[in-house]
Design an enzyme around this catalytic site. Structure first.
Site, PDB file in Angstrom:
ATOM      1  N   ASP A 145      30.627  51.865  30.825  1.00  0.00           N
ATOM      2  CA  ASP A 145      29.788  53.045  30.605  1.00  0.00           C
ATOM      3  C   ASP A 145      28.868  52.833  29.413  1.00  0.00           C
ATOM      4  O   ASP A 145      29.331  52.501  28.320  1.00  0.00           O
ATOM      5  CB  ASP A 145      30.678  54.266  30.333  1.00  0.00           C
ATOM      6  CG  ASP A 145      31.405  54.725  31.580  1.00  0.00           C
ATOM      7  OD1 ASP A 145      30.729  55.081  32.552  1.00  0.00           O
ATOM      8  OD2 ASP A 145      32.651  54.730  31.567  1.00  0.00           O
ATOM      9  N   ASP A 197      30.786  54.712  40.045  1.00  0.00           N
ATOM     10  CA  ASP A 197      31.364  55.841  39.314  1.00  0.00           C
ATOM     11  C   ASP A 197      30.592  57.153  39.435  1.00  0.00           C
ATOM     12  O   ASP A 197      31.194  58.218  39.296  1.00  0.00           O
ATOM     13  CB  ASP A 197      31.525  55.457  37.841  1.00  0.00           C
ATOM     14  CG  ASP A 197      32.403  56.414  37.067  1.00  0.00           C
ATOM     15  OD1 ASP A 197      33.290  57.033  37.687  1.00  0.00           O
ATOM     16  OD2 ASP A 197      32.225  56.544  35.850  1.00  0.00           O
ATOM     17  N   HIS A 236      25.272  57.652  33.844  1.00  0.00           N
ATOM     18  CA  HIS A 236      25.952  58.760  34.527  1.00  0.00           C
ATOM     19  C   HIS A 236      26.890  59.556  33.625  1.00  0.00           C
ATOM     20  O   HIS A 236      27.565  60.459  34.110  1.00  0.00           O
ATOM     21  CB  HIS A 236      26.668  58.262  35.782  1.00  0.00           C
ATOM     22  CG  HIS A 236      27.723  57.242  35.529  1.00  0.00           C
ATOM     23  ND1 HIS A 236      27.451  55.892  35.439  1.00  0.00           N
ATOM     24  CD2 HIS A 236      29.046  57.347  35.337  1.00  0.00           C
ATOM     25  CE1 HIS A 236      28.563  55.231  35.222  1.00  0.00           C
ATOM     26  NE2 HIS A 236      29.552  56.087  35.142  1.00  0.00           N
TER      27      HIS A 236
END
Lengths: 1010, 1010
Positions: A52, A191, A434
């Site tokens: 991430d 994801d 995201h």
């Protein structure tokens, strides 16, 4: 950071850069894949990490592994150790996704390591060259870039402009470091919390051959598993045909390893213990269990190939652990074939798995809708994040506006400051993540994203200044300019830098390729004479700054007035307005044209529209007087849903949180029983200021000659002293007989029809009647019936729906007291100045006949996100001196360009080389005039720069000449076959460009200067 | 496991194996160390991992990283990644300790990796050869073995025999894999909970140059830090003089990294973030903080060299993380020298740090006592573990007995089954770990240790069988023997295999080199005729098995009787006793000689002693009638301390647990107010069975002609239904005016004087008046006054003390309900058969004049831990057939050997090659007869094997010929200088060996067969 050394390769846009046609597919492409054994169940092991780009920690913290007390995660070590592990065994494969991380790692490596990594990526080439046609050998690169964006972007709240940008940025880095063999061919959205059709379409336009993701609605997955349709051909555009088709697969278990087979240091599953002389030997049991898992998975998939992901969030920090055990697993499972097992397992990549499916030569089911909303259980609809962190969502959208303007100025002023712009490009790349613009990050991380955008904007302003320093002076003798600056708080009518100044300038850059007329408001302490670029004094009015605006926390300005006037800006150019304080005597002499009433019925009216309010402040009706259309409102205003307060221990106890929207009741409460209304009528604008309570108000304005109604909403601080989390919507209950249908855009582009309580591809169980009907609204939502279409444009991404016939609502702001236990670990409770965050935004309302609506909302939305950028400068000179020395207006365009063409991006890469994207931004059949193919000469945009000498059309992410693109062919169940490759027409002979509806074309352009 | 391929090198005991003299010190020794900059504060960074050989997980689980849910730890990856990281940068250094782990890793490596590791260890050699005398270059091996035992052994509850064995096993592996450069030179006891003087002495005898450890009493450390005496010369033996001196350093902060500098994946300290273009840049702050830490540490140390450990439990699982940041730290801290910093930091090893101290050429304070007990705060005395897991402690001691006997049999029978014995050797090596025999492991792990010992014993029994198969048959024609087996439950009078058999044999191997006379008890269902090796029928008696024994949970035997008789065993040899069921008529005819009384006053008496009990079961008096000495007991019996029940949140709330002993009150409670006494008097033995309650009893016996009193205690299940944890002691309150002095042994060897509430080297603050006076009792404890010495021998390690003048107590068994929060995470609450564990053991009491005592307790203790090993066999043959076919007695010794010599170990390595350790086991001045040097001919032991052809004396751990050993010289504060090197006399011309008191000598011996 030395970007200049990085962008060398990209800009050599001839064959030297992009390689000889056909090399790609033949050498480092699919042909070198291990396609397993046709008589066996082939298990493709895909080793990967999911990194991430910010979430619980900032992107920098994740990179370095700082603040491991928050979350143990350190990307630098992942890349270090993966490269070491790949070195150990040439059979191993690994994919990497997030170029934003990769790039910073790459820059820290020695050239030895860089060479090694290049070898891992490219070894297909070298080996094939050496081994000639021994192509059955496993020559596919050990390291494969997949998706290859700066991040793995969100699909709900991202704008297509920025999705394309972030993928282009990633692709550029990969191409520069690895050449053509590094080129990603597969989308990998494992994801993100729901999947937009537009994203798939953009991937297809990037030349991708497929897409895999991990999350889909639990009922959808059940259905697909049962019917072996986990994999399909997504027809991802209603306009673009086969070039938008994308083979799409839903991964078997999210993106993690099969149960009990996580060998990562973050897991506690047992390793493969294969020393016969020790206790705890588990080889036999592990092999048995894996073979079972393979068969279980195969039951839901169509072919004798299955994919198994082995990875997860920030896994492979010590890749040796993962690979060492995977090596053993593969060895022992395959050894079991001697005992009759039909499971054949090997290291693979999504590309090779995809290629195996492609070779299966079968037909696939197709899909035309999208994967929103996503629910992981009956009460777990991930529709809250469509609206979470409303302020960040707007800041991100606004930052893109600044970025594109800065690129324009850098290109047209030839300042060659791409390196400086990179800071904002990167910040925007990061923000697409995201867990960034999605609003699902921790508060500290949200601050960091905002800081990055802000820092990037700071550097962008430097570029803007240098550009204007070249564009504005009429001659080399012109005195130096004072700095241009932004007034970032102008949305709360504050610009301390100019307030009280005797003179200043306002320069507006219009980034669209059509002239624009608009009203400008500037907060002032006193009245000014405003000189337009032609030396005319503009008609101005001083109007009051509304009471709710003045009371916004953090507003330190004491100014209570704003000056308003209308400007006409040239296409793709700027105009400067010179402000000069009016002498006192003149000011006292002039009589205000402004009329104000309080709590009286009020009608706003201009040449096109009439808006009626009663004396209670209720909006009753909007009438398009020109078209003789009206819409009545039974209710209009702010409501709140009570967020469910749960401990998330069971689906029934699911709380509403950063990700999840779960209202306690389907009937939201009005935020107040009464409201006050103040009507302010000036010549330029008429506004009804409606105050619902001390934390919710709207200002509904009609501008002179405007064909829209503007609603500026202000929400916050949302009170929580009653210990109830609240999610605030602005709802319009109209008399439009819209039935159960409404329409929302995807990523600011194509619009999808939504049907309440319904899913197109499976038998939907209605449990959450509100949350389950929420969809992302990136730019617009509408309801309609035969005659009327009521369209709302938004200034940022929000969740929206039509919960009742005729009703349309947008969720503006959320403040919650419970975490929804999906990882973020914090309730979404934003504060500022010691209380809840206040958020303000705009909606643009159109009331038109359906057939006329597209022209309004397409143009309106494009101008809303690509707004003229206002910069101010304090000037010492008198107006006469100023105008003698400085150019006050300028346009890049000599010609007018068709109204249905949008300049999507325009960037100066290096000397003489530009990258340009143009698009047709109307859909088919939505407008009689504009929904047709359009042709224009690209040279128009370059007229002020030079002559186009060379024009190479490239993929949407600009990493391959289209002529070299060979996408795989897929056949759908209705026997349609995709022929997704480049139409001959796109190999261009001159600079004339034709666009079909919704088409985007990307060109690398070499220009000779005059 | 292929041990045979491993032991090739060791056995070539000539110079080919051990290398030319002097190469060691010159090439891979200290000369290649980086000694820093004399003008700076030199910081030696020592990167290390601390890998417990079992603790919260089993040794196999730790190795593989299984059960990471219990504790994240995986040694395989540590070694994998350290080797990779060392490969990255030749400056890096790493030390490794636990050969038990290293060896299994080594065996799983490819030869490429093995070669690389050998290079890392040896590169000193190669580089020096290449660079000739460029010795200032950092040529010290990147990987250094330190301490190099099979594990890092406990120092409180380990026996010297097994400490030496486990270090020999480790050293053998290292030598075989790496040759001389692998040889450890430093003791590294960073984690053990207190440090014994004997351990230091053994290290010195292994030729080590120093010792570092991490834990010492908090007041001791405060004092030493204040006086800059954290480092010293430990005079580690009261007998051995300079050869026992050992330079000893206490590490600055345990064994971890300085605060906030733990870069391991297990920590959350921030990495060094040095990218100027990113947020969170922390180089400057980290450098400043490190320099401060260096100065802070230097304040407590004597020279301008300091050591900083960077490591911890199972750290370096991804060594790249550690080294990458250490590389940066070193770079940036040293760069600060340009700004005036005097801190010079570099990768080093404990050896190089030690060498730098040695070169400092200063005098050091000396120390003659030990580092027991260890307390980390005023209520945190780590004296509980001296007694924790009393059953495991005994099983471990007993397993050593079996191991040594097995080695004897393998050597004398020439069965060449060293590989089979290895299982038990390894299990014993593992069991020495400081969380194994210490009793501080989790219950599941304790089971695993026991399982390993049990499995090892199983393999040892195979060896014993094969050996007896060669030793027993008188000719090749003798029929095959039935299997020999152990009766492991004979301590609860159960041996189901023989109970009810008509005939069987009992063979006893006497592992000491002197003849032994002892009584044997065998549980039987009926009476037997017992034939001794000479064909005589022995005088036997049937005596009852006591009621407490019969009721022990898990005892399934229904037998209520045991046969008792006296045997005389040859030195270092065996005797077989043939049991033949007596005919029924004979049995009924014989009249029992046994007399039994209940709850009457009772006097046990034999030729030497008288023991008086009253009719309440109180022991009143023991009289040495022969010497006319008596001791009276005001109290004798079982008491319990209430374990403190705390949550450990503060020192005051410290609970009593596996590590910590913390009684609520200094006055233990008697376990009962009344007792019953049963007197059983037979000819062979007289016993008082005293039952205190249903979970505590003692059987006090006098054997015919024995000069000691035997106390067999049985404790458990300790009741906890009152929710009170209990720690059970057996206390003797005597009339010996012992003052505040008592005496305890260290690891079964030298004895230290203890003074209640006193520490020899600092001003001791008395807080815990009981726990703070507990010391490890490995084999003996005594109190004495002018005339009388009351000595207790124990059969295992226990905590013991003298809490009042004249009183002596031993803690037998502990059952606690709270964890003491030192990591184990479990209360020490052992159960079996569904209730608390029952433990049984023996004490041997001597009452002698002080001057006479040593002879008794030295010989007694040696025979207690090296007890004759009983194996049984079911025979089919009649006694006549048996005796015709099988040898019934045998001794390896032709001559008698001096009584003060002990055969410590005797092992057949490979064909013709043996390793032997002999020791003088008396201290100086403790016995008029035996405390003198002794000389004997080693050939005696080999007479049955062959002629000694070559004899090389080696270090105690057998990894270097003594002639090659060059220890560093240290000067103490009293200006004594150590001259610790080999006395010329030890370079032997023939096989005559001279031993001074407490000397152990180790020889590798080549024998020619006759």
């Amino acid at each position: 950071m030395h970007f200049s050394t990085c962008c060398g390769l990209l800009v050599v846009i001839t064959t030297i850069c992009y390689g000889a046609p056909s090399r790609s597919a033949n050498t480092c492409g699919y042909e070198t894949c291990n396609l397993g054994d046709p008589s066996k169940l082939n298990v493709h092991i895909v080793a990967h990490t999911h990194d991430d780009v910010g979430w619980l920690k900032t992107v920098d913290q994740y990179y370095y592994g700082a603040r491991n007390d928050i979350q143990h995660a350190a990307v630098q070590y992942i890349l270090d150790s993966v490269i070491m592990a790949l070195d150990e065994n040439p059979d191993r494969r690994f994919i990497y996704v997030e170029v934003g991380f990769f790039w910073r790692w790459w820059n820290q490596q020695t050239s030895d390591i860089q060479t090694k990594v290049q070898q891992f990526v490219n070894e297909g080439i070298y080996l094939v060259i050496i081994l000639l046609r021994l192509s059955e050998v496993l020559n596919q690169g050990r390291l494969e870039f997949i998706s290859g964006g700066w991040c793995m972007n969100d699909e709900a709240s991202t704008h297509y402009n920025s999705i394309i940008d972030q993928h282009t940025l990633g692709a550029e880095i990969i191409r520069q470091a690895f050449g053509e063999c590094g080129r990603p061919k597969i989308g990998w959205q494992i994801d993100p919390f729901g999947h937009s059709r537009e994203q798939a379409s953009l991937f297809a336009q990037m030349g991708f051959d497929g897409l895999f993701f991990g999350r889909a609605d639990y009922e959808d997955i059940q259905t697909r598993n049962r019917t072996k349709t986990m994999e399909m051909v997504w027809k991802a555009s209603a306009n673009l045909g086969e070039q938008s088709w994308l083979f799409t697969g839903i991964l078997p278990h999210g993106y993690g390893a099969p149960d009990s087979f996580c060998f990562d240091y973050r897991c506690s599953d047992n390793p493969i213990m294969d020393d016969n002389h020790r206790f705890d030997l588990n080889v036999q049991e592990r092999v048995r269990s894996f073979i079972q898992a393979a068969h279980d998975e195969a039951a839901g998939y169509a072919t004798n190939h299955i994919i198994m992901t082995f990875g997860g969030d920030f896994q492979y920090e010590d890749a040796n652990q993962n690979f060492k055990n995977l090596d053993k697993l593969i060895k022992y499972v395959n050894a079991e074939q001697a005992n009759g097992s039909n499971v054949n397992v090997f290291y693979s990549t999504p590309s090779c798995y995809l290629y195996a499916l492609n070779k299966a030569d079968r037909t696939w089911k197709s899909k035309t809708d999208d994967f929103f909303p996503y629910a992981h259980h009956p009460h777990g609809f991930w529709t809250g994040y469509f609206s979470s962190r409303a302020a960040l969502k707007r800041f991100e959208r606004h930052s893109n506006n600044i970025l594109q303007v800065t690129r324009h100025l850098n290109a047209f002023a030839n300042t060659s400051l791409r390196n400086s712009i990179f800071y904002l490009s990167e910040a925007m790349g990061v923000a697409q993540h995201h867990d960034a613009v999605s609003g699902t990050e921790k508060q500290e991380v949200a601050f960091d994203y905002a800081q990055r955008l802000s820092d990037g904007i700071g550097k962008a302003v430097d570029v803007i200044n240098q550009a204007y320093n070249k564009l504005l002076p009429k001659s080399a003798q012109s005195p130096p300019l004072q700095a241009q600056f932004l007034c970032q708080l102008s949305n709360i009518s504050q610009c301390l830098e100019i307030e009280g100044q005797d003179r200043f300038t306002l320069t507006l850059w219009n980034p669209v390729i059509h002239p624009v007329t608009q009203h400008v408001r500037v907060p002032v302490r006193f009245d000014y004479t405003v000189h337009d670029p032609n030396g005319q004094t503009l008609l101005t009015e001083l109007i009051p700054i509304s009471e709710p605006t003045q009371k916004i926390p953090g507003r330190t300005s004491l100014t209570q007035k704003q000056i308003i006037f209308k400007v006409a800006l040239p296409a793709l150019g700027f105009s400067t307005y010179y402000f000069e304080k009016k002498p006192d005597q003149q000011r006292t002499k002039e009589k205000s044209t402004v009329k104000i009433t309080h709590n009286e019925a009020c009608v706003l009216q201009n040449q096109y529209l009439r808006v009626d309010f009663d004396d209670q402040g209720n909006l009753h009706r909007i009438v398009n007087t020109n078209k003789n259309l009206g819409v009545s409102f039974s209710n209009q205003g702010f409501y709140w849903y009570q967020g469910f307060a749960g401990n998330n221990s069971r689906p029934e106890f699911q709380a509403s949180g950063a990700y999840i929207f779960r209202p306690v009741s389907a009937d939201p409460q009005p935020v107040s029983t009464t409201r006050t209304i103040t009507c302010i009528k000036a010549e330029q604008v008429q506004t009804a200021v409606i105050i619902f309570n001390d934390w919710a108000s709207q200002e509904i304005s009609l501008y002179d000659e405007a064909e829209y109604t503007e609603v500026e909403w202000t929400v916050g601080p949302i009170p929580i002293n009653d210990n109830i989390g609240k999610e605030i919507i602005l709802r319009y209950d109209t008399d439009v007989n819209s039935g159960n249908k409404f329409y929302t855009d995807a990523n600011g582009r194509e619009v999808l029809e939504r049907t309440r309580d319904y899913r197109p591809t499976w038998n939907y169980t209605v449990v959450e009647t509100v949350a389950g009907n929420y969809y992302p609204v990136n730019s617009r939502i509408w309801i309609k019936n035969q005659e009327r279409q009521f369209t709302i444009l938004t200034d940022r991404s929000q969740g929206g729906s039509s919960i009742h016939d005729g009703s349309v609502e947008l969720m503006l702001h959320r403040r919650l007291l419970y975490d929804d236990r999906l990882g973020v670990g914090e309730p979404l409770n934003e504060t500022a100045f010691g209380e809840g965050l206040v958020v303000r935004g705009k909606q643009i309302l159109f009331l038109q006949a359906p057939a006329a609506s597209a022209a309004y909302h397409r143009i309106g939305a494009q101008r809303m996100y690509m707004h003229p950028l206002a910069t101010y400068s304090l000037v010492q000179q008198s107006y006469d001196t100023y105008t003698a020395n400085y150019r006050q207006t300028w346009t890049a365009l000599a010609d007018t360009l068709p109204l249905n063409v949008h300049l999507l991006t325009f960037e100066h890469l290096v000397e003489n080389v530009y990258q340009i994207r143009v698009e047709h931004y109307f859909e088919q059949n939505e407008d009689d005039t504009y929904s047709h193919p359009v042709t224009f000469d690209l040279q128009s945009v370059f007229n002020s720069i030079g002559k186009i000498e060379q024009l190479v059309e490239v993929t949407l992410n600009a990493d391959l000449p289209l002529i070299d693109l060979k996408r795989l062919t897929w056949v759908t169940g209705d026997k349609e076959s995709s022929h997704p490759n480049v139409p001959e027409a796109r190999l261009m002979a001159n600079s004339t460009v034709r666009l079909i509806p919704m088409q985007i074309r990307t060109f690398n352009v070499v220009v000779s200067h005059p």
